[in-house]
Structures are given as C-alpha cells and as structure tokens.
Design a protein around this motif. Structure first.
Motif, mmCIF file in Angstrom:
data_model
loop_
_atom_site.group_PDB
_atom_site.id
_atom_site.type_symbol
_atom_site.label_atom_id
_atom_site.label_comp_id
_atom_site.label_asym_id
_atom_site.label_seq_id
_atom_site.Cartn_x
_atom_site.Cartn_y
_atom_site.Cartn_z
ATOM 1 N N PRO A 1 41.883 26.194 28.012
ATOM 2 C CA PRO A 1 41.389 27.569 27.989
ATOM 3 C C PRO A 1 42.485 28.496 27.470
ATOM 4 N N PRO A 2 42.143 29.488 26.639
ATOM 5 C CA PRO A 2 43.174 30.337 26.038
ATOM 6 C C PRO A 2 44.142 30.954 27.054
ATOM 7 N N ALA A 3 43.626 31.388 28.195
ATOM 8 C CA ALA A 3 44.504 32.012 29.186
ATOM 9 C C ALA A 3 45.516 31.021 29.737
ATOM 10 N N LEU A 4 45.088 29.773 29.906
ATOM 11 C CA LEU A 4 46.007 28.752 30.402
ATOM 12 C C LEU A 4 47.002 28.346 29.320
ATOM 13 N N ALA A 5 46.525 28.272 28.094
ATOM 14 C CA ALA A 5 47.424 27.962 26.969
ATOM 15 C C ALA A 5 48.495 29.037 26.825
ATOM 16 N N ALA A 6 48.127 30.288 27.074
ATOM 17 C CA ALA A 6 49.095 31.384 26.972
ATOM 18 C C ALA A 6 50.184 31.251 28.033
ATOM 19 N N LEU A 7 49.809 30.814 29.235
ATOM 20 C CA LEU A 7 50.815 30.591 30.274
ATOM 21 C C LEU A 7 51.777 29.480 29.875
ATOM 22 N N ARG A 8 51.223 28.403 29.338
ATOM 23 C CA ARG A 8 52.089 27.322 28.887
ATOM 24 C C ARG A 8 53.044 27.803 27.791
ATOM 25 N N ALA A 9 52.529 28.637 26.892
ATOM 26 C CA ALA A 9 53.359 29.115 25.780
ATOM 27 C C ALA A 9 54.524 29.956 26.268
ATOM 28 N N ARG A 10 54.377 30.601 27.398
ATOM 29 C CA ARG A 10 55.485 31.422 27.912
ATOM 30 C C ARG A 10 56.355 30.660 28.902
ATOM 31 N N GLY A 11 56.130 29.355 29.001
ATOM 32 C CA GLY A 11 57.019 28.512 29.789
ATOM 33 C C GLY A 11 56.635 28.306 31.231
ATOM 34 N N THR B 1 52.133 27.221 38.195
ATOM 35 C CA THR B 1 50.746 27.323 38.628
ATOM 36 C C THR B 1 50.156 25.922 38.691
ATOM 37 N N GLU B 2 48.924 25.844 39.125
ATOM 38 C CA GLU B 2 48.239 24.569 39.307
ATOM 39 C C GLU B 2 46.799 24.753 38.851
ATOM 40 N N VAL B 3 46.230 23.710 38.267
ATOM 41 C CA VAL B 3 44.852 23.765 37.796
ATOM 42 C C VAL B 3 44.125 22.517 38.282
ATOM 43 N N ILE B 4 42.851 22.659 38.630
ATOM 44 C CA ILE B 4 42.057 21.505 39.036
ATOM 45 C C ILE B 4 41.897 20.588 37.828
ATOM 46 N N ALA B 5 42.352 19.363 37.950
ATOM 47 C CA ALA B 5 42.387 18.446 36.803
ATOM 48 C C ALA B 5 40.998 18.228 36.225
ATOM 49 N N GLU B 6 39.998 18.101 37.080
ATOM 50 C CA GLU B 6 38.642 17.810 36.620
ATOM 51 C C GLU B 6 37.985 18.981 35.911
ATOM 52 N N SER B 7 38.600 20.156 35.963
ATOM 53 C CA SER B 7 38.031 21.328 35.284
ATOM 54 C C SER B 7 38.429 21.399 33.812
ATOM 55 N N LEU B 8 39.315 20.499 33.370
ATOM 56 C CA LEU B 8 39.805 20.527 31.994
ATOM 57 C C LEU B 8 39.370 19.276 31.245
ATOM 58 N N PRO B 9 39.101 19.408 29.942
ATOM 59 C CA PRO B 9 38.810 18.224 29.128
ATOM 60 C C PRO B 9 40.093 17.464 28.828
ATOM 61 N N GLY B 10 40.038 16.144 28.922
ATOM 62 C CA GLY B 10 41.245 15.357 28.704
ATOM 63 C C GLY B 10 41.835 15.528 27.322
ATOM 64 N N PRO C 1 39.584 30.229 36.631
ATOM 65 C CA PRO C 1 39.039 31.130 35.600
ATOM 66 C C PRO C 1 38.719 32.524 36.125
ATOM 67 N N GLU C 2 38.279 32.606 37.391
ATOM 68 C CA GLU C 2 37.880 33.897 37.950
ATOM 69 C C GLU C 2 39.047 34.861 38.114
ATOM 70 N N ILE C 3 40.271 34.334 38.228
ATOM 71 C CA ILE C 3 41.442 35.201 38.412
ATOM 72 C C ILE C 3 42.465 34.986 37.302
ATOM 73 N N ALA C 4 41.996 34.481 36.157
ATOM 74 C CA ALA C 4 42.924 34.186 35.056
ATOM 75 C C ALA C 4 43.684 35.417 34.608
ATOM 76 N N GLY C 5 43.014 36.563 34.560
ATOM 77 C CA GLY C 5 43.682 37.791 34.148
ATOM 78 C C GLY C 5 44.754 38.213 35.127
ATOM 79 N N PHE C 6 44.459 38.094 36.417
ATOM 80 C CA PHE C 6 45.446 38.432 37.440
ATOM 81 C C PHE C 6 46.669 37.532 37.314
ATOM 82 N N VAL C 7 46.432 36.238 37.172
ATOM 83 C CA VAL C 7 47.548 35.291 37.069
ATOM 84 C C VAL C 7 48.390 35.587 35.832
#
Length: 276
Positions: A46-56, A32-41, A17-23
């Motif tokens: 998170p919107p920034a992560l969803a945006a990355l997924r949306a762009r493939g 990219t990679e995300v800590i599994a325990e930081s996300l709800p099953g 989350p601290e570098i989401a804008g940079f990424v």
C-alpha cells in the motif's frame, strides 16, 4: 531488532489502513507492524506503507493465521506467503503466535490457547522449524491472552513458553497486556510471570487495551491501555529494556489526540522518547 543486543526502535504503533494517515504523521516513528495476511506476497505495498519504508521505518509482518500450535503441519502456501511478505518489507524479523486457529479443517476465527503439554510443545516446535526453514529473518513468538486453561496441563505458562523458545531458538514477542490479562483472570501476579520469562530473548513488545466483562478481562485491542498495563511496562523496562514497544489498536479507533496520548503514556512508562 534481533534480540539483545540490537538496534533500538523505541515506541511504535501497529499500521492499519484506517489509521495510515495518523501513523504517517508521527515524526519520531522508527518502527511499525503490519498484519502479514493483509498484504500480497508479491506486492505491491500500500502506498502509505511503502512511504514509511522509504523513510527508513522498520516494518514487521505479524502473522495471525499460520496456526503454529496446530496438530497438523503448517500449510506450505501460508508459510511461503509469510516469508514473501517479510522479504517484501525488508523486515528485521517476523512474528506469529503460540496458538492454533484451525483443527480438522475447521477455522476457529480466533487465536486459541494450547494445552501446556509435552505433546503440544512437540507440535509447536515442529511447525516453528518448518516456518524458520523458509524465513530469511528471525521469528518471534507471542504467547496469547486466554480466558481458560486446558485441564491436565503438564507445564506452567513460563515453563511452556521457555521450552518452546529454547528448542526453536525463536525470539519472544512479549505482550504485556496478555501477561496482565492472564494473571488477572487466574488470580496470579503478573510481575511474578515476568520474572520467570527469558526477557533477554525479547524481540519486541506489544502493549494494548482491554476491558472486563462478567468477571473476565478481555484483551480487546479496542480500549485504552489501562494503568495496570502501563505499570507492567515500567516493571519490564526496569528488568530488561526491550528494543521496541508497539501500541496495538484493531478497531474503535479514537481521535488522533487520544492515540497520541496512549503513545506518550507508553513512552513515559518505558523511559523512551515520545514519537508524537
């Protein structure tokens, strides 16, 4: 990203989350990679992560709390969450560690090394199989950096890792910074370890920084990647070209220019195009 052969993702960086804008601003990012325990099953992402997924961009969940090497069976609730996160992300694979983090109901708060014994192999294999039974994608296992070895080990590091991978069919998440740290602390040759690992099983690769303190090298994820680790990236890629190399940063984030410099250095060491 299912081993060799498979799609190539090049150089990436861990999403935090601290570098989401940079990424988000990296034009060539495909992985990219995300800590599994930081996300709800059950989501949402998170919107920034969803945006990355949306762009493939491929996103891999990286677990840190399953305690696959523990003597007790893995917690079914934790396994379900891990599998749910992988499904939520549409991940090509998921990853965890050859380590334990709890025993007898006590939480260590750190990844702890396993004794390299046949009994530890059996416990690890049983837990990996429990996770694989719930997981819809391949699992990659990461050997950790350790500042000590248990007495009376029955296997060396390469033999221990290879037996676990062979018995589970899991992929290898190779952390070249951990290879460097362990070799430096043991006074051994990191390239010699590379040459004994099943590199054809690599799912992807971690690259990270560290620092020495009181004669021990610590894998910190908060320091720049040293030249010696970049040299190992080059040695690895000369032997086996991994599908992706990921820069890990978990605190003390430097300015964007410094992060770009680290990503560019990994790209140069690996021969992959820069993503910055």
């Amino acid at each position: 990203m299912t081993g060799n052969p498979g799609p190539t993702y090049g150089v990436g960086i861990g999403w935090r989350p601290e570098i989401a804008g940079f990424v988000a601003d990296l034009p060539g990012l495909r992985f990219t990679e995300v800590i599994a325990e930081s996300l709800p099953g059950g989501g949402p992402l998170p919107p920034a992560l969803a945006a990355l997924r949306a762009r493939g961009v491929a996103v891999v969940p990286h677990g840190v709390r399953l305690s696959l090497g523990g003597a007790e069976p893995v917690d079914p609730a934790r396994v379900r969450h891990f599998a749910e996160v992988a499904e939520l992300l549409g991940a090509p694979l998921a990853s965890e560690h050859i380590a334990f983090v709890r025993a007898g109901g006590l939480e260590a708060g750190h990844l702890l090394p396993l004794p390299r014994t046949r009994e530890a192999v059996d416990a690890m294999v049983a837990n990996v199989r429990r996770v694989q039974a719930e997981l819809a994608v391949p699992l990659a296992l990461e050997p950790i950096a350790a500042i000590f070895d248990w007495p009376d080990d029955e296997l060396d590091e390469a033999g221990f890792i290879t037996e676990i991978l062979d018995r589970t069919g899991a992929l290898l998440l190779l952390d070249v910074a951990n290879v460097y740290a362990n070799a430096r602390n043991r006074g051994t040759d990191p390239v010699a370890l590379l040459d004994r690992l099943p590199l054809e099983r690599i799912g992807y690769v971690h690259v990270a920084g560290g620092r020495a303190h009181d004669g021990i090298y610590h894998d910190t994820h908060t320091d720049p990647v040293p030249d010696a680790v970049l040299d190992l990236v080059t040695e690895l890629c000369a032997r086996h070209r991994p599908p992706a190399l990921l820069l890990e940063r978990d605190g003390d984030y430097p300015p964007a220019a410094a992060l770009r410099g680290e990503l560019d250095a990994i790209a140069e060491a690996s021969g992959y195009p820069t993503i910055t």
